[in-house]
Motif scaffolding. Sequence first.
Motif, short mmCIF file in Angstrom:
data_model
loop_
_atom_site.label_atom_id
_atom_site.label_comp_id
_atom_site.label_asym_id
_atom_site.label_seq_id
_atom_site.Cartn_x
_atom_site.Cartn_y
_atom_site.Cartn_z
N ILE A 193 -6.44 12.57 14.45
CA ILE A 193 -6.80 11.15 14.49
C ILE A 193 -5.70 10.36 13.79
N MET A 194 -5.20 9.33 14.46
CA MET A 194 -4.12 8.51 13.92
C MET A 194 -4.59 7.07 13.72
N ILE A 195 -4.23 6.49 12.59
CA ILE A 195 -4.51 5.08 12.31
C ILE A 195 -3.17 4.40 12.09
N PRO A 196 -2.86 3.37 12.89
CA PRO A 196 -1.58 2.66 12.71
C PRO A 196 -1.52 1.98 11.34
N LEU A 197 -0.38 2.11 10.68
CA LEU A 197 -0.21 1.45 9.38
C LEU A 197 -0.34 -0.05 9.51
N SER A 198 0.04 -0.59 10.66
CA SER A 198 -0.02 -2.04 10.87
C SER A 198 -1.45 -2.57 10.89
N SER A 199 -2.45 -1.67 11.02
CA SER A 199 -3.85 -2.10 11.06
C SER A 199 -4.52 -2.05 9.69
N LEU A 200 -3.83 -1.47 8.69
CA LEU A 200 -4.45 -1.26 7.39
C LEU A 200 -4.72 -2.57 6.65
N LEU A 201 -5.93 -2.62 6.09
CA LEU A 201 -6.34 -3.76 5.27
C LEU A 201 -6.39 -3.36 3.80
N ASP A 202 -6.78 -2.09 3.53
CA ASP A 202 -6.88 -1.62 2.17
C ASP A 202 -6.98 -0.09 2.18
N LEU A 203 -6.71 0.49 1.03
CA LEU A 203 -6.82 1.94 0.85
C LEU A 203 -7.23 2.18 -0.58
N ALA A 229 3.16 9.28 8.54
CA ALA A 229 4.33 9.18 9.40
C ALA A 229 4.92 7.78 9.23
N GLU A 230 5.96 7.48 9.97
CA GLU A 230 6.62 6.19 9.82
C GLU A 230 5.69 5.02 10.13
N ASN A 231 4.85 5.18 11.16
CA ASN A 231 3.99 4.08 11.59
C ASN A 231 2.50 4.40 11.60
N TYR A 232 2.12 5.61 11.18
CA TYR A 232 0.73 6.04 11.27
C TYR A 232 0.30 6.87 10.08
N LEU A 233 -1.00 6.85 9.82
CA LEU A 233 -1.66 7.82 8.95
C LEU A 233 -2.30 8.84 9.87
N GLN A 234 -2.14 10.11 9.57
CA GLN A 234 -2.81 11.12 10.38
C GLN A 234 -3.95 11.72 9.57
N LEU A 235 -5.11 11.77 10.22
CA LEU A 235 -6.30 12.36 9.63
C LEU A 235 -6.55 13.70 10.31
N LYS A 236 -7.58 14.39 9.88
CA LYS A 236 -7.96 15.66 10.48
C LYS A 236 -8.24 15.49 11.98
N ASN A 237 -8.04 16.53 12.74
CA ASN A 237 -8.27 16.54 14.19
C ASN A 237 -7.33 15.62 14.95
N LEU A 244 0.81 -1.22 0.00
CA LEU A 244 0.00 0.00 0.00
C LEU A 244 0.85 1.27 0.00
N ARG A 245 2.16 1.16 0.06
CA ARG A 245 3.05 2.33 0.21
C ARG A 245 2.75 3.41 -0.83
N TYR A 246 2.67 3.04 -2.11
CA TYR A 246 2.41 4.04 -3.16
C TYR A 246 1.03 4.69 -2.97
N LYS A 247 0.03 3.88 -2.67
CA LYS A 247 -1.31 4.41 -2.44
C LYS A 247 -1.34 5.35 -1.23
N LEU A 248 -0.58 5.01 -0.20
CA LEU A 248 -0.52 5.87 1.00
C LEU A 248 0.06 7.23 0.64
N GLN A 249 1.14 7.25 -0.10
CA GLN A 249 1.75 8.51 -0.50
C GLN A 249 0.82 9.30 -1.42
N SER A 250 0.13 8.62 -2.30
CA SER A 250 -0.82 9.29 -3.19
C SER A 250 -2.00 9.85 -2.41
N ALA A 251 -2.46 9.13 -1.40
CA ALA A 251 -3.58 9.60 -0.59
C ALA A 251 -3.23 10.89 0.13
N VAL A 252 -2.00 11.00 0.61
CA VAL A 252 -1.55 12.23 1.27
C VAL A 252 -1.56 13.38 0.27
#
Length: 91
Positions: free
Chosen positions: A79-89, A69-77, A30-38
């Motif tokens: 809110i952090m989601i650990p990258l280790s929990s991701l199933l899809d994007l 971030a290295e281990n998280y996606l940060q959303l508005k307000n 998901l690395r490329y998709k994560l960078q694109s989502a940002v």
Amino acid sequence: MNTIVAELINKEDIKNHKIIDAPESHVNELRYKLQSAVRLGNEFKSKSVITFNTTDGAKRVETTVWMLAENYLQLKNGIMIPLSSLLDLDY
């Protein structure tokens, strides 16, 4: 990736769920998709659909990704989601 059945929740409800690691890591694929989502979130204010694992099963949220971030996606307000929990994007 396989189609994942996940309950759609509001971004504000993420804090009501205990986020846990996915059965297997999807971070590398998901690395490329994560960078694109940002980039989509910051430059175009476009939303992404993030699917992550919780103790209550897979959850899905449609929101803007602010930072990767290295281990998280940060959303508005903050809110952090650990990258280790991701199933899809998707976006």
